[in-house]
Design an enzyme around this catalytic site. Sequence first.
Site, PDB file in Angstrom:
ATOM      1  CE  LYS A  83      99.923  65.430  42.073  1.00 42.39           C
ATOM      2  NZ  LYS A  83      98.589  65.709  42.458  1.00 42.39           N
ATOM      3  CB  SER A 140     102.354  67.861  45.916  1.00 42.95           C
ATOM      4  OG  SER A 140     102.911  66.773  46.785  1.00 42.95           O
ATOM      5  CB  SER A 141     103.667  69.138  51.250  1.00 42.87           C
ATOM      6  OG  SER A 141     103.131  67.792  51.532  1.00 42.87           O
ATOM      7  CB  THR A 150      56.571  83.171  66.065  1.00 45.97           C
ATOM      8  OG1 THR A 150      57.331  84.113  67.068  1.00 45.97           O
ATOM      9  CG2 THR A 150      57.824  82.403  65.306  1.00 45.97           C
ATOM     10  CB  THR A 190      59.718  81.861  69.374  1.00 48.01           C
ATOM     11  OG1 THR A 190      58.386  81.176  69.003  1.00 48.01           O
ATOM     12  CG2 THR A 190      59.437  82.736  70.415  1.00 48.01           C
TER      13      THR A 190
END
Length: 467
Positions: free
Chosen positions: A325, A319-320, A142, A102
Amino acid sequence: MEHFRNESDLLGTLQVPQNAYYGVQTQRAIDNFKISGQTLSSYPQFIKALAVVKKAAAKTNYELGLLDENLYKMIAETCEELIDGNLHEQFPIDMIQGGAGTSVNMNANEVIANRVLEKLGKEKGDYQYCSPNDHINLSQSTNDAYPTSLKMALLSMNLELVEKLRKIVEAFREKGKEFAPVIKMGRTQLQDAVPMSMGQEFEAYAATLEEDISKLNANANLFVEVNMGATAIGTGLNAPVGYANLCAKNLAQLTGFSVISAPNLVEATPDTGAYVIYSSALKRLAVKLSKICNDLRLLSSGPRAGFFEINLPPMQPGSSIMPGKVNPVIPEVVNQVCFKVIGNDLTVTFAAEAGQLQLNVMEPVLSHSIMESMIFLGNAMDTLREKCIVGITANKEACLNMVRNSIGIVTALNPYIGYKNSTEIAKEALETGRSVYDLVLERRILSEERLNEILDPANMLKPHQPM
C-alpha cells in the site's frame, strides 16, 4: 560555569548571562513567556525588519540632530550585522507574549545597544554610553516600532511566498501541456459529467492559483503605510517635528518598498485592518490548494478500486499492516497545512477585533499567526511541487475507457436527438449496463458515421457549431 551580570529596570535587579547581548527586559520575557516554543529567532525576516526600522530611526534622529554621528554610525553598522543574519540567536523570546510587543522591541534595543557598547570597548550593560531606551529607542515607542517592523517583515516574506506560488503555477501549467492529449471524464457532484482533457484540468489548477498572485501583492501593498513617529498613541509625543515623514522616507530608501507615513497616526496605531485582509488572502490560497489536493487524492485513488486516472510519485510505504500500500502522503500533508492556515486566519480575526481604544495589544499572536501561515504555505507549495506535481503521470487508457463507457457522453447528443431521447437512452444504459453508443445505433437514431463524429471525444472539449 556560566557567569552573569546584574541589570536593573522598573521592577528591580535581575541576572543576565554575561555573554548575552540581550538585557534585563529580554530576560524577563524569557522567564515569563514559555508558551509556544517558537522564538523570535525562528523568524529571521522579523529580526531583519526590526534592524531595518532601528537603522532608519537612527538615521532620522541623526539627521534631525538628536544623535551624534559616531553613535549613529555604530548603531547603523550593528543593524547591518543583524540584517546580514548575525546575532539572531540573541532573540530567544517566545513569539506569543503579553505586552503588545514590548519584549520584542526591547530585545532588539538591548542587542543593538550591547553590540554598540562592545564596539566602543565598553562592558555589556554599561548603558550610560549607549542605552537601549535613550539611544536605540530614541523618538520611538513599541507601538510604532513593532508594527512597522512587522509590516516590513511581511512585505519581504510576501515576495518569497509569491515566488514559490509562481513556481507551483508553472509546474501545473507544464503538466497541463503534457496531459493535453489525455481524454477523460469530467465530473460534477462526483458523478459523470462530460468529457474533457486532463490538460484542461491541470491548466485550471494553474489558473486558479495564478489569480492569487495579484491578490497577495495587492493586499501586501497595504503594509507600506506605517506609523513611525506616532510613539505611544499616535500623538507623536517625544518625537521631533518632521520625524514621521522623514523616517518613512528613510525606510523606503533602505527597503526598496514604497513606504509612506500614515495620514492619521492616531488611527494607524491601533489599526490592524491590513493584517486582516492579507490573512484572508492567505486563507483563500489555502482553500484553493486544499481543494486541489483533494482532487489529486481522488484522481489517484485505487489502484484497482478507485479512479486511477493519475499516478502520484510513491514517497513512502503506506501501511504497517497492508503490504504494497502506498498513500498520497504529500497531498495529505498539504491539506493539513491548509487547515492550519485557515485556523490562523480565525486567530488573526479575533486578535484584530480585540483592539481597545488607542492600541491593539494582541499583535504578537496576530504577527505569529500570519508569519507562520506564510512559512507553512511556502514550504507546502515547494513540497507539493517538488515531491508530487512534477512526477505525476497519467493513466491514458484507463481515462479513455471511462469516457467510452460513460453515460455522461449522452449530453453531447442533446443538440441532435433532443433531451427526451437522450434521457431515455441514458436510463436504459444505466439499467442494462450497455453503452450509449450501441443503444443509439440499435434505435437507428443516427448513422454510425455521424455518431462517431459527434461522440469523438476531441469534439467535446470545446464549444463548436452544431453539425
